[in-house]
Design a protein around this motif. Structure first.
Motif, PDB file in Angstrom:
ATOM      1  N   UNK A 194       0.837  -1.214   0.000  1.00  0.00           N
ATOM      2  CA  UNK A 194       0.000   0.000   0.000  1.00  0.00           C
ATOM      3  C   UNK A 194       0.864   1.254   0.000  1.00  0.00           C
ATOM      4  N   UNK A 195       1.915   1.226   0.800  1.00  0.00           N
ATOM      5  CA  UNK A 195       2.806   2.390   0.846  1.00  0.00           C
ATOM      6  C   UNK A 195       3.492   2.591  -0.495  1.00  0.00           C
ATOM      7  N   UNK A 196       3.910   1.498  -1.114  1.00  0.00           N
ATOM      8  CA  UNK A 196       4.548   1.599  -2.437  1.00  0.00           C
ATOM      9  C   UNK A 196       3.569   2.126  -3.475  1.00  0.00           C
ATOM     10  N   UNK A 197       2.339   1.645  -3.406  1.00  0.00           N
ATOM     11  CA  UNK A 197       1.339   2.129  -4.369  1.00  0.00           C
ATOM     12  C   UNK A 197       1.098   3.627  -4.195  1.00  0.00           C
ATOM     13  N   UNK A 198       1.028   4.051  -2.940  1.00  0.00           N
ATOM     14  CA  UNK A 198       0.846   5.483  -2.689  1.00  0.00           C
ATOM     15  C   UNK A 198       2.038   6.278  -3.212  1.00  0.00           C
ATOM     16  N   UNK A 199       3.243   5.772  -2.926  1.00  0.00           N
ATOM     17  CA  UNK A 199       4.440   6.465  -3.413  1.00  0.00           C
ATOM     18  C   UNK A 199       4.486   6.459  -4.937  1.00  0.00           C
ATOM     19  N   UNK A 200       4.039   5.356  -5.533  1.00  0.00           N
ATOM     20  CA  UNK A 200       4.047   5.265  -6.991  1.00  0.00           C
ATOM     21  C   UNK A 200       3.059   6.249  -7.612  1.00  0.00           C
ATOM     22  N   UNK A 201       1.905   6.416  -6.929  1.00  0.00           N
ATOM     23  CA  UNK A 201       0.925   7.375  -7.445  1.00  0.00           C
ATOM     24  C   UNK A 201       1.377   8.824  -7.219  1.00  0.00           C
ATOM     25  N   UNK A 202       2.061   9.049  -6.127  1.00  0.00           N
ATOM     26  CA  UNK A 202       2.495  10.413  -5.807  1.00  0.00           C
ATOM     27  C   UNK A 202       3.715  10.844  -6.616  1.00  0.00           C
ATOM     28  N   UNK A 203       4.553   9.927  -7.026  1.00  0.00           N
ATOM     29  CA  UNK A 203       5.809  10.283  -7.690  1.00  0.00           C
ATOM     30  C   UNK A 203       5.587  11.078  -8.992  1.00  0.00           C
ATOM     31  N   UNK A 204       4.672  10.687  -9.890  1.00  0.00           N
ATOM     32  CA  UNK A 204       4.488  11.486 -11.116  1.00  0.00           C
ATOM     33  C   UNK A 204       4.104  12.932 -10.824  1.00  0.00           C
ATOM     34  N   UNK A 205       3.246  13.123  -9.841  1.00  0.00           N
ATOM     35  CA  UNK A 205       2.856  14.495  -9.499  1.00  0.00           C
ATOM     36  C   UNK A 205       4.054  15.279  -8.989  1.00  0.00           C
ATOM     37  N   UNK A 206       4.827  14.614  -8.131  1.00  0.00           N
ATOM     38  CA  UNK A 206       6.002  15.302  -7.591  1.00  0.00           C
ATOM     39  C   UNK A 206       6.989  15.623  -8.702  1.00  0.00           C
ATOM     40  N   UNK A 207       7.190  14.633  -9.579  1.00  0.00           N
ATOM     41  CA  UNK A 207       8.136  14.848 -10.679  1.00  0.00           C
ATOM     42  C   UNK A 207       7.646  15.946 -11.625  1.00  0.00           C
ATOM     43  N   UNK A 208       6.350  15.965 -11.915  1.00  0.00           N
ATOM     44  CA  UNK A 208       5.807  17.006 -12.791  1.00  0.00           C
ATOM     45  C   UNK A 208       5.963  18.381 -12.159  1.00  0.00           C
ATOM     46  N   UNK A 209       5.695  18.437 -10.850  1.00  0.00           N
ATOM     47  CA  UNK A 209       5.844  19.713 -10.157  1.00  0.00           C
ATOM     48  C   UNK A 209       7.293  20.169 -10.176  1.00  0.00           C
ATOM     49  N   UNK A 210       8.187  19.201  -9.914  1.00  0.00           N
ATOM     50  CA  UNK A 210       9.609  19.538  -9.957  1.00  0.00           C
ATOM     51  C   UNK A 210      10.029  19.939 -11.372  1.00  0.00           C
ATOM     52  N   UNK A 211       9.511  19.209 -12.366  1.00  0.00           N
ATOM     53  CA  UNK A 211       9.873  19.514 -13.763  1.00  0.00           C
ATOM     54  C   UNK A 211       9.375  20.904 -14.161  1.00  0.00           C
ATOM     55  N   UNK A 212       8.187  21.228 -13.725  1.00  0.00           N
ATOM     56  CA  UNK A 212       7.633  22.548 -14.036  1.00  0.00           C
ATOM     57  C   UNK A 212       8.475  23.644 -13.402  1.00  0.00           C
ATOM     58  N   UNK A 213       8.839  23.430 -12.143  1.00  0.00           N
ATOM     59  CA  UNK A 213       9.672  24.422 -11.448  1.00  0.00           C
ATOM     60  C   UNK A 213      11.032  24.540 -12.118  1.00  0.00           C
ATOM     61  N   UNK A 214      11.624  23.391 -12.435  1.00  0.00           N
ATOM     62  CA  UNK A 214      12.935  23.400 -13.078  1.00  0.00           C
ATOM     63  C   UNK A 214      12.858  24.063 -14.468  1.00  0.00           C
TER      64      UNK A 214
END
Length: 421
Positions: free
Chosen positions: A241-261
């Motif tokens: 469950x924790x991995x699934x949550x992290x897997x779902x959250x990672x694209x959003x985090x990466x997109x946010x980071x990519x947008x900022x970068x």
């Protein structure tokens, strides 16, 4: 696995332990009752056996007493009849003896009548007196001889009857002693059988107890294994469950980071005076492609990290299962070794008890045979005047394999002139 689940497992284990204790307590009480019932049966069987033999001994004793009394009565009648018959014969003999003396007196008188007249009277008187004295002496001797013959005959007859009584009492004594041997041999056989039955019952109860303990241990081990498997599965589910949550959250985090970068990269391009707009577009395109690769790499790294974490948890859970299995196997082995040791101790104790019983059996046999020997010697001594040598009452051997223990009602049974009755 939550706190409530662990608490529930502890409650179940405590309940299981309580049930196990109750099973053991109930089995101990049941075994105690079975042992008491077995001991009561042993006592009842022993009492019944002794009572049966005692009744047989009483019947035999009464029969022997009746036989001896009948023989003594026959002896008295024989003595009375023999004395009467002999007395009658002696009276006839005495009568004939006196008739003979009368004839002698007649002959003497006739002879005296032939004597000369001048001294016939004095001489006849003298001869008559002498003859009378002689006849009286002969009659006295004759009667003494009759009396001696009467006494000798009656004594011989009494000795013959006494010898018959002695032989009869000897046979009765041997029968009584053989009955005691059979009685005590049966008691000894019962004691040996009871020792074996008591040992077998205790051995069966011991095996039953360890069977219950093994059953309880298997149930407890199964419960422990179920709890451990459930705990492991819960941990794996939580990680998934924790991995699934992290897997779902990672694209959003990466997109946010990519947008900022990207904003920061474009800002840096605007501040830079080097390059044309076409160069900036090309650089932005390269930056975006680089960000896509970085995001893809982050996702791949995350998946690898998740796989490693899950593999580590699975390995840890598998190790915990193996450790639990090994611990449970050791407990089962210890229980089996404990059962083997307890059975060995029980067998050793049974061997000690049996050897002690056999050791005590030897003096019991010796004491019994010594009592029999003393009884026989007393009887032989009592009839020593009429029975002697090989024709006497046979002596009993000191030890016989069929002998029995010391008589509880022992001692020589006596009547007027009997060492048996």
């Amino acid at each position: 696995m939550g706190f409530d689940d662990r608490k529930q497992d502890l409650r179940e284990l405590k309940l299981l332990q309580k049930q196990e204790n109750k099973q053991v307590t109930d089995l101990l009480y049941k075994n105690h009752l079975a042992l008491e019932a077995k001991e009561r049966k042993f006592d009842a069987d022993s009492t019944a056996l002794k009572k049966s033999y005692d009744q047989d001994l009483d019947v035999m004793t009464k029969q022997h007493k009746q036989q001896i009394e009948k023989a003594e009565q026959i002896q008295q009648n024989d003595m009375k009849n023999a004395a009467k018959k002999l007395r009658t014969e002696q009276e006839k003999e005495l009568k004939m003896f006196r008739e003979k003396q009368k004839q002698e007196m007649k002959l003497l008188k006739q002879e005296l009548d032939l004597l000369p007249r001048d001294n016939r009277k004095e001489k006849s008187q003298q001869i008559r007196e002498t003859k009378q004295i002689e006849m009286e002496e002969k009659e006295r001797l004759f009667m003494e001889n009759q009396s001696e013959r009467m006494e000798k005959h009656m004594r011989l007859l009494a000795d013959q009857h006494r010898q018959k009584i002695a032989m009869m009492e000897g046979q009765c004594l041997q029968q009584k002693q053989q009955m005691y041997r059979t009685r005590e041999a049966s008691i000894w056989e019962m004691e040996r059988t009871q020792l074996q039955e008591r040992h077998q019952l205790m051995k069966t109860q011991l095996k039953d107890m360890f069977f219950v303990k093994r059953h309880q241990m298997l149930a407890r081990h199964q419960k422990e294994m179920e709890n451990q498997l459930r705990y492991n599965q819960t941990k794996e589910d939580e990680m998934q469950n924790r991995h699934n949550m992290e897997k779902r959250r990672l694209p959003k985090i990466l997109k946010s980071e990519a947008k900022t970068r990207a904003m920061m990269f474009k800002q840096s391009l605007r501040l830079s005076t080097i390059g044309t707009p076409e160069d900036d577009k090309f650089k932005i395109k390269q930056f975006e492609e680089s960000e896509k690769k970085r995001m893809k790499s982050e996702q791949v790294n995350q998946e690898g990290k998740h796989r490693r974490q899950l593999k580590a948890l699975q390995d840890k859970n598998e190790a915990a299962i193996k450790e639990l299995e090994q611990l449970q196997a050791e407990k089962r082995k210890m229980l089996m070794e404990q059962e083997t040791q307890k059975i060995k101790e029980l067998e050793d104790q049974f061997a000690v008890d049996m050897n002690q019983w056999k050791a005590l059996l030897i003096p019991r046999k010796q004491t019994l045979e010594e009592n029999f020997q003393r009884e026989t010697q007393e009887q032989q001594s009592f009839y020593a005047d009429v029975v002697s040598g090989e024709g006497g009452i046979p002596a009993m051997p000191n030890i016989r394999s069929s002998a029995s223990s010391v008589r509880s009602k022992g001692g020589t049974i006596n009547s007027r002139q009997s060492t048996v009755i």
